[in-house]
Motif scaffolding. Structure first.
Motif, PDB file in Angstrom:
ATOM      1  N   MET A   1      -0.776   3.343   4.626  1.00 34.64           N
ATOM      2  CA  MET A   1      -0.194   2.076   4.172  1.00 34.64           C
ATOM      3  C   MET A   1       0.175   1.177   5.347  1.00 34.64           C
ATOM      4  O   MET A   1      -0.052  -0.021   5.331  1.00 34.64           O
ATOM      5  N   LEU A   2       0.777   1.776   6.384  1.00 32.86           N
ATOM      6  CA  LEU A   2       1.192   1.027   7.575  1.00 32.86           C
ATOM      7  C   LEU A   2       0.629   1.714   8.808  1.00 32.86           C
ATOM      8  O   LEU A   2       0.693   2.936   8.932  1.00 32.86           O
ATOM      9  N   LYS A  23       1.711   5.901  12.149  1.00 34.24           N
ATOM     10  CA  LYS A  23       1.195   5.671  10.798  1.00 34.24           C
ATOM     11  C   LYS A  23       2.238   6.085   9.763  1.00 34.24           C
ATOM     12  O   LYS A  23       2.999   7.014   9.993  1.00 34.24           O
ATOM     13  N   GLU A  25       1.875   6.909   5.672  1.00 35.42           N
ATOM     14  CA  GLU A  25       1.009   6.979   4.494  1.00 35.42           C
ATOM     15  C   GLU A  25       1.807   6.615   3.241  1.00 35.42           C
ATOM     16  O   GLU A  25       3.037   6.732   3.211  1.00 35.42           O
ATOM     17  N   GLU A  26       1.108   6.189   2.215  1.00 30.92           N
ATOM     18  CA  GLU A  26       1.768   5.847   0.957  1.00 30.92           C
ATOM     19  C   GLU A  26       2.531   7.054   0.412  1.00 30.92           C
ATOM     20  O   GLU A  26       2.018   8.162   0.374  1.00 30.92           O
ATOM     21  N   PHE A  60      -0.706  -3.609   7.518  1.00 32.04           N
ATOM     22  CA  PHE A  60      -0.010  -3.127   6.315  1.00 32.04           C
ATOM     23  C   PHE A  60      -0.934  -3.331   5.110  1.00 32.04           C
ATOM     24  O   PHE A  60      -1.293  -4.460   4.793  1.00 32.04           O
ATOM     25  N   LYS A  61      -1.317  -2.243   4.487  1.00 31.27           N
ATOM     26  CA  LYS A  61      -2.225  -2.287   3.332  1.00 31.27           C
ATOM     27  C   LYS A  61      -3.464  -3.143   3.629  1.00 31.27           C
ATOM     28  O   LYS A  61      -3.904  -3.951   2.811  1.00 31.27           O
ATOM     29  N   GLY A  62      -3.986  -2.965   4.843  1.00 31.10           N
ATOM     30  CA  GLY A  62      -5.200  -3.672   5.245  1.00 31.10           C
ATOM     31  C   GLY A  62      -4.982  -5.081   5.756  1.00 31.10           C
ATOM     32  O   GLY A  62      -5.930  -5.741   6.205  1.00 31.10           O
ATOM     33  N   THR A  76       4.606  -9.620   1.136  1.00 34.51           N
ATOM     34  CA  THR A  76       3.528  -8.628   1.225  1.00 34.51           C
ATOM     35  C   THR A  76       3.954  -7.278   0.654  1.00 34.51           C
ATOM     36  O   THR A  76       3.117  -6.401   0.451  1.00 34.51           O
ATOM     37  N   SER A 154       6.907  -2.240  -1.556  1.00 27.26           N
ATOM     38  CA  SER A 154       5.999  -1.096  -1.410  1.00 27.26           C
ATOM     39  C   SER A 154       6.434  -0.216  -0.249  1.00 27.26           C
ATOM     40  O   SER A 154       6.188   0.983  -0.239  1.00 27.26           O
ATOM     41  N   LEU A 155       7.059  -0.849   0.755  1.00 26.00           N
ATOM     42  CA  LEU A 155       7.529  -0.156   1.956  1.00 26.00           C
ATOM     43  C   LEU A 155       8.949  -0.608   2.257  1.00 26.00           C
ATOM     44  O   LEU A 155       9.218  -1.810   2.311  1.00 26.00           O
ATOM     45  N   THR A 186       7.741   4.530  -0.357  1.00 24.54           N
ATOM     46  CA  THR A 186       7.311   4.736   1.026  1.00 24.54           C
ATOM     47  C   THR A 186       8.400   4.193   1.946  1.00 24.54           C
ATOM     48  O   THR A 186       8.844   3.050   1.777  1.00 24.54           O
TER      49      THR A 186
END
Length: 234
Positions: A1-2, A23, A25-26, A60-62, A76, A154-155, A186
């Motif tokens: 995710m990040l 990193k 992850e979700e 972050f998420k691409g 975001t 989301s984060l 997350t």
């Protein structure tokens, strides 16, 4: 995710963060440990856009966050619960919470989330009309967390959530962090209390003078002799 890759951050000519890569992850809870001045808060500020890295990437998420202005980062899906709480002292508890939902338009869901926050922190419901500045430090920390959650992130970036709090409040804050993790949130957690942080984390990174010196699972870091000596009193 990040994902941070080779991030350098300067204050003037002083290099505060040196080529760090990490990193998240979700669904993970990742702890970022280190002494005062190690670069932990600076790293979180770079993720939330209030400081710009001189080099490296934060994705972050691409999405490349270097192209996102600080006031748009919350849109975001990132919520930053800052060190020192930074509640709006002259506004009421309810007004502070509603500021967390500023970008949202789903009124029914906002009210539902508000009731959820009051379930997590009943004291906030009792004091919703009270000025935030009149709350105790622990209550202000609960308010800061509630405000962050109202954006439905989301984060979540937590910066020293236990700093300066009485033990009873520390336990409550970490109880909520455990609950959020159990709900699949997350989380990137900066925390000087390494034992508490590693108890709830999946993985961790140790920062020293702006560089990552160690990384591993929470269990590996808890068992590491250097971590024990530096952060766990062992």
């Amino acid at each position: 995710m990040l994902e941070l890759n080779g991030v350098d951050i300067y204050y003037g000519n002083i290099k505060a963060v040196k080529e760090i890569s990490l990193k998240v992850e979700e669904g993970e809870l990742v702890a970022l440990l280190g002494a005062n001045g190690a670069g932990k808060t600076t790293t979180l500020r770079a993720i939330s856009g209030t400081i710009r890295p001189r080099s490296g990437t934060i994705v972050f998420k691409g999405l490349d966050l270097s192209k996102v202005s600080a006031h748009n980062v919350v849109g975001t899906g990132i919520a930053h619960c800052p060190e020192g709480r930074q509640v709006f002292s002259r506004l009421s508890v309810l007004e502070n919470l509603m500021l967390g939902a500023f970008l949202r338009r789903d009124k029914k869901e906002i009210n539902r989330d508000l009731e959820w926050i009051y379930t997590l922190f009943p004291i906030l419901a009792e004091r919703k009309k009270q000025s935030a500045g009149t709350l105790s430090g622990g209550e202000q920390q609960m308010l800061a967390i509630g405000r962050a959650l109202m954006s439905r992130p989301s984060l979540i970036l937590f910066d020293e959530p236990s700093l300066g709090l009485a033990p009873l409040f520390v336990e409550k804050i970490f109880e909520v962090i455990r609950y959020l993790k159990g709900e699949g949130k997350t989380i990137l957690l900066v925390e000087q209390n390494a034992y508490h942080a590693l108890e709830v984390a999946d993985r961790g990174y140790v920062l020293e003078t702006g560089s990552i010196k160690l990384s591993g699972t929470a269990g590996e870091l808890l068992a590491n002799d250097d971590v024990k000596k530096a952060y766990l009193g062992g």
